[in-house]
Design a protein around this motif. Structure first.
Motif, PDB file in Angstrom:
ATOM      1  N   ALA A  91      41.561  35.847  30.104  1.00  0.00           N
ATOM      2  CA  ALA A  91      41.613  36.892  31.129  1.00  0.00           C
ATOM      3  C   ALA A  91      42.328  38.109  30.572  1.00  0.00           C
ATOM      4  O   ALA A  91      43.199  37.998  29.692  1.00  0.00           O
ATOM      5  CB  ALA A  91      42.324  36.393  32.383  1.00  0.00           C
ATOM      6  N   TYR A  93      43.742  42.044  32.268  1.00  0.00           N
ATOM      7  CA  TYR A  93      43.804  42.880  33.465  1.00  0.00           C
ATOM      8  C   TYR A  93      44.774  44.030  33.250  1.00  0.00           C
ATOM      9  O   TYR A  93      45.554  44.053  32.284  1.00  0.00           O
ATOM     10  CB  TYR A  93      44.192  42.063  34.706  1.00  0.00           C
ATOM     11  CG  TYR A  93      45.572  41.462  34.684  1.00  0.00           C
ATOM     12  CD1 TYR A  93      46.662  42.141  35.238  1.00  0.00           C
ATOM     13  CD2 TYR A  93      45.802  40.203  34.140  1.00  0.00           C
ATOM     14  CE1 TYR A  93      47.920  41.590  35.233  1.00  0.00           C
ATOM     15  CE2 TYR A  93      47.060  39.646  34.136  1.00  0.00           C
ATOM     16  CZ  TYR A  93      48.126  40.341  34.691  1.00  0.00           C
ATOM     17  OH  TYR A  93      49.380  39.800  34.683  1.00  0.00           O
ATOM     18  N   ILE A 100      37.755  37.964  33.923  1.00  0.00           N
ATOM     19  CA  ILE A 100      37.729  36.642  33.315  1.00  0.00           C
ATOM     20  C   ILE A 100      36.541  36.594  32.356  1.00  0.00           C
ATOM     21  O   ILE A 100      35.396  36.844  32.760  1.00  0.00           O
ATOM     22  CB  ILE A 100      37.606  35.530  34.375  1.00  0.00           C
ATOM     23  CG1 ILE A 100      38.748  35.637  35.403  1.00  0.00           C
ATOM     24  CG2 ILE A 100      37.597  34.157  33.713  1.00  0.00           C
ATOM     25  CD1 ILE A 100      40.115  35.362  34.837  1.00  0.00           C
ATOM     26  N   CYS A 126      34.556  40.753  36.456  1.00  0.00           N
ATOM     27  CA  CYS A 126      35.670  41.646  36.777  1.00  0.00           C
ATOM     28  C   CYS A 126      35.721  41.912  38.285  1.00  0.00           C
ATOM     29  O   CYS A 126      34.683  42.106  38.919  1.00  0.00           O
ATOM     30  CB  CYS A 126      35.531  42.969  36.022  1.00  0.00           C
ATOM     31  SG  CYS A 126      35.528  42.795  34.216  1.00  0.00           S
ATOM     32  N   ILE A 140      45.003  33.845  38.875  1.00  0.00           N
ATOM     33  CA  ILE A 140      44.391  33.826  37.547  1.00  0.00           C
ATOM     34  C   ILE A 140      44.786  32.530  36.862  1.00  0.00           C
ATOM     35  O   ILE A 140      45.969  32.302  36.581  1.00  0.00           O
ATOM     36  CB  ILE A 140      44.851  35.037  36.706  1.00  0.00           C
ATOM     37  CG1 ILE A 140      44.528  36.349  37.438  1.00  0.00           C
ATOM     38  CG2 ILE A 140      44.193  35.023  35.332  1.00  0.00           C
ATOM     39  CD1 ILE A 140      45.058  37.584  36.735  1.00  0.00           C
TER      40      ILE A 140
END
Length: 266
Positions: A91, A93, A100, A126, A140
């Motif tokens: 992942a 962000y 992911i 996403c 997550i």
């Protein structure tokens, strides 16, 4: 009322001319020219220095916008053989969105123990975070984000962008009017924006550590990605630009010792 005002001004002008004579008139003209000379605008050399430093600040603004708009602030990678099949997940962000990615184990370096890197081809899913809409925390890999820390990092980032815009407006007004008065507020805005950017990165890192400590069932390898390096560089550039604007706003700038400018009016 206005007629009396103009009559009074005309009488005072006549009295001044009568009292001063020809010499007084010349002195008045010299005083008027001196007033104009005292309010002269910036020289071409000083204006060039301001434009040069402003270009440096614009580089910092550009790097900040580029880094904040991406979702590559941190990478979280599962062990390469964690799922026991031919794929693994990782992942990545940023402030606003998380992704992911599912990668093929065959495409990963055999010496690498974790899934990745993110540049490898694979499927990506996403989604935008719901911190700013419904206030929900993101999950997550069974780990829960800390909403307060993520919101604080995002708010500081937005405040830094606001200060950058204000500083740019001050510099534009200073160049348009030809006066160095707006350099000091511009320097304050750029320095504060750089500090806010660095604080945003610091709080974001704390949010990543809080995410990792929320659940220990899945081991994850994490590292800060290139967007953080981009934003940190932007913060340092903005602070340097703000300090240089302070030097340019001083009556005797250190730049003047290196590049003395002769006043053509003397």
């Amino acid at each position: 009322m206005w007629s009396n005002f103009f009559v009074q001004q005309e009488e005072e002008g006549r009295m001044g001319v009568a009292g001063g004579g020809h010499g007084g008139g010349l002195a008045g003209m010299k005083g008027f020219r001196g007033g104009q000379r005292r309010t002269n605008k910036m020289s071409d050399t000083q204006e060039g220095k301001i434009k040069l430093v402003f270009f440096v600040a614009i580089v910092g603004v550009t790097l900040t916008v580029l880094g904040m708009g991406t979702e590559f602030w941190v990478e979280l990678a599962q062990p390469k053989n964690y799922s026991g099949n031919q794929t693994c997940q990782m992942a990545h962000y940023g402030l606003w969105k998380g992704c992911i990615r599912t990668l093929s184990v065959a495409d990963i370096d055999p010496e690498r123990t974790s899934c990745g890197p993110v540049e490898r081809p694979g499927e990506s899913n996403c989604t935008y975070f719901k911190f700013f809409t419904s206030g929900e925390n993101a999950v997550i890999f069974k780990k829960t984000t800390n909403r307060n820390l993520n919101l604080a990092a995002a708010i500081l980032a937005l405040l830094s962008l606001t200060m950058m815009v204000m500083g740019s407006i001050c510099i534009a007004m200073s160049l348009n009017k030809g006066v160095p008065f707006f350099l000091k507020p511009a320097s304050f805005c750029f320095i504060l924006s750089g500090v806010l950017v660095l604080l945003s990165v610091l709080i974001f890192h704390q949010s990543v550590l809080a995410l990792l400590s929320s659940d220990h069932s899945i081991p994850l390898h994490h590292k800060l990605s290139w967007s953080v390096a981009c934003v940190c560089s932007a913060g340092a550039i903005l602070i340097i630009g703000g300090v240089l604007f302070i030097f340019l706003a001083l009556p005797f700038s250190p730049w003047q010792k290196c590049f003395p400018h002769k006043d053509s009016t003397t």
